[in-house]
Design an enzyme around this catalytic site. Sequence first.
Site, PDB file in Angstrom:
ATOM      1  N   ASP A   8       0.786  -1.300  -0.038  1.00 43.94           N
ATOM      2  CA  ASP A   8      -0.012  -0.045   0.034  1.00 43.94           C
ATOM      3  C   ASP A   8       0.893   1.313   0.128  1.00 43.94           C
ATOM      4  OD1 ASP A   8      -1.980  -1.614   0.067  1.00 43.94           O
ATOM      5  OD2 ASP A   8      -2.679  -1.216   1.924  1.00 43.94           O
ATOM      6  N   ASP A  49      11.671   3.235  14.590  1.00 43.58           N
ATOM      7  CA  ASP A  49      10.902   2.243  14.955  1.00 43.58           C
ATOM      8  C   ASP A  49       9.478   2.667  15.570  1.00 43.58           C
ATOM      9  OD1 ASP A  49      10.131  -0.212  16.462  1.00 43.58           O
ATOM     10  OD2 ASP A  49      12.099  -0.569  17.299  1.00 43.58           O
ATOM     11  N   ALA A  72       1.778   1.404   8.296  1.00 43.89           N
ATOM     12  CA  ALA A  72       2.928   0.225   8.841  1.00 43.89           C
ATOM     13  C   ALA A  72       2.219  -0.533  10.093  1.00 43.89           C
ATOM     14  CB  ALA A  72       3.998   1.001   9.304  1.00 43.89           C
ATOM     15  N   SER A  75       2.259  -7.645  10.965  1.00 44.21           N
ATOM     16  CA  SER A  75       1.094  -8.538  10.397  1.00 44.21           C
ATOM     17  C   SER A  75       1.154 -10.028  10.804  1.00 44.21           C
ATOM     18  CB  SER A  75       1.028  -8.148   8.978  1.00 44.21           C
ATOM     19  OG  SER A  75       1.903  -8.713   8.219  1.00 44.21           O
ATOM     20  N   SER A 116      -8.566  -2.447   9.755  1.00 39.56           N
ATOM     21  CA  SER A 116      -8.546  -3.732   9.085  1.00 39.56           C
ATOM     22  C   SER A 116     -10.050  -4.434   9.199  1.00 39.56           C
ATOM     23  CB  SER A 116      -7.615  -4.507   9.795  1.00 39.56           C
ATOM     24  OG  SER A 116      -7.802  -5.999   9.540  1.00 39.56           O
ATOM     25  N   GLU A 118     -10.432  -7.393  10.189  1.00 41.20           N
ATOM     26  CA  GLU A 118     -10.301  -8.047  11.492  1.00 41.20           C
ATOM     27  C   GLU A 118     -10.857  -7.300  12.656  1.00 41.20           C
ATOM     28  OE1 GLU A 118      -6.937 -10.509  12.015  1.00 41.20           O
ATOM     29  OE2 GLU A 118      -6.459 -10.718   9.900  1.00 41.20           O
ATOM     30  N   TYR A 140      -4.292  -9.010  16.650  1.00 38.50           N
ATOM     31  CA  TYR A 140      -4.027  -7.897  15.604  1.00 38.50           C
ATOM     32  C   TYR A 140      -5.417  -7.034  15.371  1.00 38.50           C
ATOM     33  CZ  TYR A 140      -3.274  -5.920  10.909  1.00 38.50           C
ATOM     34  OH  TYR A 140      -3.159  -5.276   9.929  1.00 38.50           O
ATOM     35  N   LYS A 144      -5.652  -3.068  16.197  1.00 37.57           N
ATOM     36  CA  LYS A 144      -6.084  -2.272  15.143  1.00 37.57           C
ATOM     37  C   LYS A 144      -7.382  -1.349  15.629  1.00 37.57           C
ATOM     38  CE  LYS A 144      -3.650  -2.286  11.278  1.00 37.57           C
ATOM     39  NZ  LYS A 144      -3.032  -1.151  10.632  1.00 37.57           N
TER      40      LYS A 144
END
Length: 318
Positions: A8, A49, A72, A75, A116, A118, A140, A144
């Site tokens: 992306d 970082d 970023a 994943s 996401s 998810e 995850y 998010k």
Amino acid sequence: MTGERGPDGAWRAECLLARGVRVVGSAHPVAGSTNRPAVCDRIALHRCDLAAPAPLAALIVASAPDELYHLAAPSFVATAPAEQHALMTAIVLATQTIIATVAAEVPHCRVFLAGSSEMFGAVDVAPQNEATPFRPRAVYGLAKLCAHQVLDYYRRQHRLFACTGFLYNHESPRRGERFVTSKIARAAARISRGLERELRLGDLAARRDWGYAPDYVAAMAAMLRNDAPADFVIATGETHSVGEFAARAFACVGLDSREHIVVDPAFVRPPEPVPLVGDATAIRQSLGWRPTQRFEDMVGEMVDAELAQLTTTAAQDK
């Protein structure tokens, strides 16, 4: 921009560079990235970082961006406590650092956060839209969701132009090798050239809402051009099974996928009673966005890219 080394980020950076826009990226301080698109050589990369707030905040202040795409995120599947902590830290802390810094130092900046599907997780209804309750099933998705809530808090408290795109699965030839779509496209190409004999997959009946990555990146840009910040589901609204994806990929090279696929129990996941499929009515009506690439054409493009890579590699080895 964060995530410029991912699919992306690379697509979005290319669009911005084509318009003559200066692009600044935050690169993770680990050498030898396995997914470094050529566009990275044309942007200003700074080592940051996601889990280290100070350098990330300093980069935002120094670059004073007009738009910021936060794409970023780790994943990997986090199962061990240490992995889950690292994932939550990288996703949630990075988002808080970005949004808080924008609010304090560059409040004119418009921010896009990559969410996401998810985040919806264990859904009761399909398709899902912006009003569907969040019930993440994995860390995850939970991370998010927390990042989105951080963004929403600062948006309300500081009147920022910040929004989240609830991104369903989106593919392109730049997809990382560990994803099933890339795995299938690569295997079809290699088997057609006699380099492999079989492809081991899990549940062929598992269904996903697969879109085309450049279309989804266009949706991100449209969201930041909107008159007011708003969160949107970005999806195709249709599902295809893993078996369908494989059948199409192998058909592109004149093969029957059923003759080459082995179902491996090790890859089989628990079935999802209700599939994750997005309803993009809101963004279609508000911003005029809609997918442009058909499923079949997207799969073909991924296989063609794998075939081209094999040809290039063979030429270099001579």
